[in-house]
Design a protein around this motif. Structure first.
Motif, PDB file in Angstrom:
ATOM      1  N   CYS B  12       0.709  -1.064   0.077  1.00 22.27           N
ATOM      2  CA  CYS B  12       0.152   0.081  -0.032  1.00 22.27           C
ATOM      3  C   CYS B  12       0.902   1.214   0.117  1.00 22.27           C
ATOM      4  CB  CYS B  12      -0.856   0.071   1.308  1.00 22.27           C
ATOM      5  SG  CYS B  12      -1.960   1.290   1.154  1.00 22.27           S
ATOM      6  N   CYS B  15       0.162   3.214   3.435  1.00 26.86           N
ATOM      7  CA  CYS B  15       0.357   3.124   4.890  1.00 26.86           C
ATOM      8  C   CYS B  15       1.485   1.895   4.822  1.00 26.86           C
ATOM      9  CB  CYS B  15      -0.783   2.578   5.568  1.00 26.86           C
ATOM     10  SG  CYS B  15      -1.238   0.916   4.994  1.00 26.86           S
ATOM     11  N   CYS B  26      -6.979  -1.553   0.307  1.00 32.91           N
ATOM     12  CA  CYS B  26      -5.828  -1.846   1.476  1.00 32.91           C
ATOM     13  C   CYS B  26      -6.414  -2.549   2.537  1.00 32.91           C
ATOM     14  CB  CYS B  26      -5.000  -0.863   1.887  1.00 32.91           C
ATOM     15  SG  CYS B  26      -3.958  -1.073   3.282  1.00 32.91           S
ATOM     16  N   CYS B  29      -5.958   0.590   5.568  1.00 30.63           N
ATOM     17  CA  CYS B  29      -6.419   1.886   5.409  1.00 30.63           C
ATOM     18  C   CYS B  29      -7.420   1.980   4.166  1.00 30.63           C
ATOM     19  CB  CYS B  29      -5.317   2.817   5.043  1.00 30.63           C
ATOM     20  SG  CYS B  29      -4.462   2.685   3.510  1.00 30.63           S
TER      21      CYS B  29
HETATM   22 ZN    ZN Z   1      -2.915   0.960   3.488  1.00 30.05          ZN
END
Ligand code: ZN
Lengths: 396, 117
Positions: B12, B15, B26, B29
């Motif tokens: 990701c 994050c 993700c 997040c």
């Molecule tokens: Zn993420």
């Protein structure tokens, strides 16, 4: 939302049923439930059928429509529900929502699976189709294999022992021998499967460290329940209504490898928490529970994750007899999946049927949990990626 | 020649969470931008089993299957080439390569294979 009650239950003995088709089994269990509810010649508003694999195993689809036709229940609404080995509890949950909403008054939920008409490797392959199609299935992993990996992790983290798992197998086969619906009616001993020189032959490794007697059998079977609003239960049926006091359902990642802690069955914990919250009850209030022991490890891990024991204590509790019929929390008095068998679509419904027998106090003394008022079921899909729980209560 | 491990994982961009298999959003997040990354370094054994009842597509007596974590954090299932589980221990390092893992329609299917170093 209206309170929902179970007013009738039906089940056929699980096992190898070569003479019956999937539809035969679903029909027999459904008729049994209609008769039990006192609705032998009545209709229902809706039908939910739990089935995981007719499309693969029987080359048959639209099973709910076919069951309506067998039972002449037209024009009832009908849906087939597929949620892997948790299809049964998912179908009941959908039935409960339909009645609770006020939309339908009478609902038949039937779960069934016919797994023995294919050879062993095909049944194993069929169940393995619920693993991840790209990153798990191609390697040949099976559900027993997932359980084997999970067991080793649990042993390493919590000190779970083979002896503790054996205690679960012995208990469940002892109880299964008393259950006329069970597939396996054979009592096993510690000597026979663990301590004697023959143990390695009798109880070979199946998915290391799990052995043959850690696994449930592959079975045919069906079970059914009739739901209605609690307020109408006494008008429709003479049976003691069993209230669906709470339910919960939660999901988790498809693969174990993406879980932060692969020994943590989060969906089990969440589903149970939701069910207990809705029922306004706690794990300690449960008198009898049916857990999803497709493998002995699952009974132990689930007994911890739903809150009957602290993490790491479930195996010790089983070894001490705390989960036997006279113990602190009787688990799988039916013999569980281990003995009753695990026709995948039927299991979640069969667990609820067993608890209804318990809460209506209808079982023979050796199998009846004395004065049982609150029951719990846990139906486990995938390797814990979709889990459904119920809290059931005898309605006086 | 060093063989490429044909695993693509997804990191990701917001994050840093590593995903394998692919997810459209993700896990942490819920954002949708990922960098494609490849496994690097040795693989450490996280979990394993030996299974004897095999599904379709295997002409062997048993399979040893495990989950490993690569040095850069990618986790994957793979087949382990050992004749006995006594050679394995959780946490040990294994050598990864890309090889046939099963047969489908008489054609080999390739995947992650692991050997003790
Ligand atoms: Zn993420």
């Amino acid at each position: 939302m209206r309170d929902v009650a179970i007013i009738g239950v039906g089940m056929i003995p699980f096992g190898r049923r070569d003479e019956d088709s999937l539809l035969d089994m679903l029909a027999y269990a459904s008729l049994d439930a209609l008769d039990d509810a006192g609705m032998s010649e009545k209709g229902v508003d809706a039908v939910y059928v739990a089935n995981m694999g007719a499309g693969i195993l029987q080359h048959q689809t639209s099973v709910a429509s076919a069951l309506v036709d067998r039972l002449s229940l037209q024009p009832a609404a009908a849906d087939t529900i597929e949620n892997g080995p948790a299809s049964g509890a998912s179908a009941i949950k959908n039935g409960v929502l339909a009645v609770a909403s006020g939309y339908y008054d009478t609902v038949l939920v039937a779960g069934g699976e016919k797994m023995r008409e294919v050879v062993g490797w095909k049944a194993t392959d069929f169940v393995a189709t619920m693993t991840h199609p790209e990153v798990e299935y191609p390697y040949g992993i099976t559900l027993p294999g997932m359980a084997g990996m999970f067991t080793r992790l649990y042993m390493e983290k919590y000190g779970l022992t083979q002896e503790q798992l054996i205690a679960v197998a012995i208990k469940n086969q002892k109880m299964g021998a008393l259950n006329p619906y069970a597939h396996v009616n054979m009592v096993i001993t510690r000597e026979g499967i663990y301590e004697s020189p023959d143990a390695a032959v009798n109880n070979p490794v199946a998915a290391d460290p799990l052995r043959f007697y850690d696994m449930c059998p592959v079975s045919d079977g069906a079970a059914a329940v009739i739901l209605c609003p609690l307020e109408k239960a006494r008008e429709i049926s003479r049976k003691i209504p069993v209230l669906i006091a709470g339910f919960g359902q939660a999901t988790d990642t498809h693969t174990l490898q993406e879980r932060e802690d692969p020994t943590d069955l989060k969906a089990v914990t969440l589903a149970a928490e939701q069910a207990f919250r809705m029922a306004n009850l706690k794990p300690k209030d449960v008198d009898v529970a049916e857990l999803h022991d497709a493998f002995t490890i699952l009974e132990v891990a689930e007994s911890e994750h739903v809150g009957f024991f602290k993490k790491g204590e479930g195996g010790k509790a089983a070894e001490k007899g705390e989960t036997s019929i006279n113990g602190k929390i009787p688990i799988n008095v039916s013999g569980g999946l281990k003995s009753r068998g695990h026709p995948v679509g039927a299991t979640g419904v069969a667990q609820v049927v067993e608890i209804v027998f318990q809460l209506r106090h209808e079982l023979v003394p050796k199998r009846q949990v004395k004065d049982a008022k609150v029951g719990f079921t846990l139906n486990f899909g995938g390797f814990g990626n979709n889990v459904v729980a119920f809290v059931l209560r005898r309605s006086e | 020649m060093k063989q490429e491990i044909r695993i693509t994982a997804y990191k990701c961009k917001a994050c840093g969470q590593i995903h394998y298999p692919y997810h459209d959003r993700c896990l942490a997040c819920k954002k949708r931008d990922f960098e494609q990354i490849k496994p690097e370094g040795d693989a450490h054994l996280l979990a394993y089993t030996q299974i004897f009842n095999l599904p379709w597509g295997f002409d062997v007596r048993f399979l040893v299957i495990g989950v490993v974590e690569f040095a850069n954090g990618i986790k994957s299932m793979g087949q382990i080439q050992v004749d006995s589980l006594e050679k394995l221990k959780t946490g040990m390092s294994l050598k990864p390569y890309w090889g046939p893992v099963r047969v489908e329609a008489e054609e080999p299917v390739y995947g992650l294979v692991l050997r003790p170093s």
